[in-house]
Design an enzyme around this catalytic site. Structure first.
Site, PDB file in Angstrom:
ATOM      1  N   LYS A 143      85.007 110.395 -71.233  1.00  0.00           N
ATOM      2  CA  LYS A 143      86.245 111.032 -70.787  1.00  0.00           C
ATOM      3  C   LYS A 143      86.804 110.228 -69.626  1.00  0.00           C
ATOM      4  CE  LYS A 143      85.237 115.465 -72.797  1.00  0.00           C
ATOM      5  NZ  LYS A 143      84.811 116.840 -72.671  1.00  0.00           N
ATOM      6  N   THR A 171      65.100 118.457 -86.977  1.00  0.00           N
ATOM      7  CA  THR A 171      66.001 117.417 -86.478  1.00  0.00           C
ATOM      8  C   THR A 171      65.369 116.823 -85.228  1.00  0.00           C
ATOM      9  OG1 THR A 171      67.155 118.965 -85.047  1.00  0.00           O
ATOM     10  CG2 THR A 171      68.031 118.676 -87.255  1.00  0.00           C
ATOM     11  N   GLU A 180      71.027 119.343 -91.066  1.00  0.00           N
ATOM     12  CA  GLU A 180      71.531 120.717 -91.196  1.00  0.00           C
ATOM     13  C   GLU A 180      72.417 120.909 -92.427  1.00  0.00           C
ATOM     14  OE1 GLU A 180      71.491 118.866 -88.551  1.00  0.00           O
ATOM     15  OE2 GLU A 180      71.013 119.988 -86.726  1.00  0.00           O
ATOM     16  N   TRP A 207      89.939 110.854 -74.247  1.00  0.00           N
ATOM     17  CA  TRP A 207      88.641 110.507 -74.825  1.00  0.00           C
ATOM     18  C   TRP A 207      88.629 109.051 -75.302  1.00  0.00           C
ATOM     19  CZ3 TRP A 207      86.846 115.143 -78.442  1.00  0.00           C
ATOM     20  CH2 TRP A 207      86.649 116.277 -77.641  1.00  0.00           C
TER      21      TRP A 207
END
Lengths: 539, 539
Positions: A439, A185, A330, A444
């Site tokens: 934040k 990755t 993954e 959020w």
């Protein structure tokens, strides 16, 4: 009590055996790196993959050796893939968009002993090879006539190399849990981390993506994976297409809109897959030339979110069904797709494009959950967003060499690093990367939602949002915009455009115009670089 | 080197978990044995299956206990299936068409400890139960209001029984190779033999049959398996439909043409599957009533060969695609299907019906080969016929208790007992059972080819061919014909009809007319009984 069923391990080379036997004459068409279109078949690919396997063994490479590839999507790359996996070795796909130092680091970490390289990447490999002590042999994916002068160790043209293979070889017997492929990755932080796939995970993933609520690949399809084999397994298509007996079109190294369109049209491709960047180029080409997509039925868009305007262009202007997909290296990599459940089958037009902003639902074999910072599971209400965790039959259990262990919890869930919500019907939408989410005043804000909204403005070519420090709210969003060519957008007008389409307190106060937004090697917005660029705004 | 992929065993209860989570509200519609249509959902089926699992454990049944079912296709039967499998026990589906003595033999051989019985079969089970010493509990698949007076041991109504389940249960952890289901083949010779399926074989088989070149089952389909769950796993549909999130329609016990049509029409079924006998009844009903099949897209026909006239009727008269399929209980059961490879995609009309006389090609996960009497492999030329052997991810490795060991060779191939040829594109056609094929003058004559040809004659309702002794040729075919109602066919005319359509020396010399042809419990022509009936002709 053990059941009385045959042991029939799920092995990657059984896929190419099956394709050669049941769909042997099916064409595999490649735009070669040398230039011409090359036509071969699954039967030939299998024979040549067996030559790869025999030559690898003859040269003394052994089970579990890591054999790398640095190559475009072509039939020779497919041959090398199956040849390596069927030899009991581990096919390590390298991403040529990484820096030479990164590639050398990865090759040393993997302990690659050999590499297959496309002509395009010979100069790049010449920079890397001296840094990789274990590298014994470089096979250039070309024939003797096109073989360049090179200092690469043990350099030989692929056609010459496989011609020297001893005859009569067969695949090496294997356990289905043996490692067959390695893909790193491109972490934006820290060193890249290797994902080590098994025969079993590749076969199960291929079965999964060919199914109707995934990519629905049949023997009557012509599939072109524009997504590279070095990018998360080509989303499984290099295994799924031969398993389905689908005709395969490999675009080689030409990634511009014209080149992609030419193959879609001349080869009558019915299904294709790539990241949004590629489709931007294609749609741009189509608009400029007035060309159409009469053969293409479905396009899979993933890697990063498909903007609403892109989905709409494909579906409305060109009558091509968009399958928005999400996954991770993954996960082999497919995690979700926006095929349409019957509850949503009446959706059309705007409502359908809205749905396709989501990343879709998980096929059988993938499990998802949302958790808050304390690990508490969150509801699937289509609003509450939390950290997305996944589990499944083709999901990594750890990284190669034990890196990044904190991404895996004790119940076997993998922390994706994404923030998402999931609606009551299971359709997941990524709202941010956990490390990018803003934040603000304890709540959020999704940078991706803001970006998607901004690019809907006609003057905006590309948009990115990062958090900048704010004395009152901790963080506030900064909108960074690349204007569409010829447009001179006004900050106020873009912010005004957002009103009513998103919570008011999400709307940024500041807009910055730039000529270009930096990208990572896999085409994603490089937010680390952006934060660096706008460091002064953080104060 | 072991890959770094999660252990995610392929378990049957994950199918119903997935369906409940991702397609929870999807309807499961059953014609109940009590009469009314019952509507439930995958979410409810899962909850009730968990009750079955909890109650089984609470009563002291243990991992690996054999729990039988003697039931039609209904949602309660599906609940019992998943409940038994998810409890770590083995679901033994009994075929009610067998004689009571055979059923008792099978239950004793399996050592069944409990049975779920439909109301219909309570009288049958009352005959069997006294012969099965190990049987502790009979649950009648009904509610208290419909519960009959019965002498069955521990008899209780299903609804009452699951209502008493302790709350909060979950599936028993399992290994994917654990046995979950047991199904006996109705051997025409010798005792029935048990096939013992695993979690893994059921899950892989379900993934296989949902794929586009198999049954292509999506969440937008409504699937009605008329083929019973006690007949070779309902061809995998009771696992495949929830895995795909397809709406499921279960026909219960009414198998007549009108009942089947009613559900196909009122529930807008898109895909259905059954043996030819069922479709004869349906087609007959359609012709008599002028009804049509506006919703049905595909019909899977297997169990025995679909006659050309049946395929033609569905495709030409009712615009329903026929997928002719072949399989065996020993194969979970699907082995091949006639989906259309691109090489055949231009076929239409007569040529297409000819192709669909074949049983189709093997999906990924099934391997086939043809061998002669000496074990020598034969060519796939579409003409040479030989013994068909198979291998695959859901194929039995032996029978329960070690019976019939000579069907499995040392390389893991299972001897199907069928004689077939395979064309160069992989389409297999069964030409006979090995024990039925006629050896005439040292060459083989296919009884099935002769039967298929005979039923194409307008005056023939059903036909069977057996070998009779012949002093010169060893054996010659005898054609046995059931005339179509009202027709008075002439032997000479039928034989004349065959001329030019088949090798001249294959054409029988003798025709016998009968009112009825005997069938086995699974609807196949009972050739042993026919040979007995025509024993005098053998001399």
């Amino acid at each position: 009590m053990r059941a009385l069923i045959q042991e029939w391990p799920l092995l990657c080379h059984k896929i190419i055996d099956y394709a050669a036997l049941q769909h042997g004459a099916r064409e595999v068409v490649s735009r070669s790196v040398e230039g011409p279109i090359i036509r071969t078949s699954y039967a030939d690919i299998r024979l040549r993959a067996l030559q790869v396997r025999a030559r690898l063994a003859a040269e003394g490479f052994e089970r579990d050796d890591r054999i790398a590839t640095l190559a475009w999507n072509t039939s020779r790359h497919v041959e090398a893939w199956y040849g390596i996996m069927g030899a009991g070795m581990i096919c390590h796909t390298l991403n040529p968009r990484l820096f030479p130092e990164q590639l050398a680091w990865i090759m040393n970490d993997a302990q690659d002993r050999m590499v297959f390289v496309d002509l395009t990447f010979v100069p790049l490999m010449e920079k890397i090879a001296p840094l990789v002590a274990g590298l014994k042999r470089v096979v250039v994916l070309t024939d003797a006539a096109h073989m360049p002068q090179t200092s690469l160790p043990g350099a030989i043209a692929y056609e010459e190399w496989i011609a020297g293979a001893p005859a009569g070889s067969d695949w090496l017997p294997a356990d289905e849990n043996d490692a067959v492929a390695l893909c790193y990755t491109s972490g934006t932080t820290g060193n890249p981390k290797g994902v080590l796939y098994s025969h079993r995970s590749n076969v199960l993933h291929a079965m999964m993506v060919t199914r109707p609520d995934a990519m629905e690949i049949s023997s009557r399809d012509t599939v072109m994976p524009v997504v590279p084999m070095f990018h998360a397994n080509a989303w499984g298509i290099a295994h799924a297409a031969p398993m389905a007996g689908a005709r395969l079109v490999m675009p080689g190294g030409r990634m511009d809109g014209e080149a992609i369109w030419e193959l879609l049209d001349s080869e009558r491709v019915t299904l294709t897959a790539a990241v949004p960047t590629v489709w931007l180029m294609l749609l741009d080409y189509l608009r400029k030339t007035g060309k159409t997509l009469p053969w293409l039925k479905r396009v899979v868009i993933g890697g990063s979110a498909s903007p609403r305007a892109m989905t709409m262009a494909f579906e409305k202007d060109y009558d091509v069904e968009v399958i928005h997909a999400w996954g991770m290296t993954e996960m082999s990599p497919v995690g979700s797709l926006t095929t349409i459940k019957p509850e949503y089958s009446a959706l059309a037009g705007e409502a359908l494009y809205d749905l396709k902003l989501k990343q879709g639902f998980a096929p059988f074999g993938v499990e998802m959950k949302l958790v808050d910072d304390s690990g508490q599971e969150l509801a699937w209400d289509g609003k509450t967003f939390g950290r997305l965790k996944v589990r499944g039959m083709a999901v990594a259990s750890s990284y190669y060499g034990g890196a990044g262990a904190d991404s895996f919890d004790s119940q076997g869930w993998f922390e994706t690093g994404d923030v998402a919500h999931i609606d009551p019907l299971g359709y997941m939408q990524i709202t941010d990367r956990a490390k990018d989410v803003i934040k603000s005043g304890g709540e959020w804000i999704s940078t991706i939602d803001l970006e998607n909204l901004a690019v809907d403005h006609p003057d905006v070519a590309e948009a990115a949002v990062i958090g900048v420090s704010d004395p009152k709210w901790d963080e506030r969003p900064l909108l960074i915009v690349v204007p569409r060519q010829g447009a001179e957008p006004d900050a106020g007008a873009i912010l005004k455009f957002m009103e009513g389409k998103i919570a008011k307190w999400w709307i940024p106060e500041r807009v910055a115009f730039v000529d270009e937004i930096p990208h990572t090697a896999t085409g994603k917005i490089n937010k680390i670089a952006l934060r660096e660029m706008f460091r002064d705004q953080q104060a």
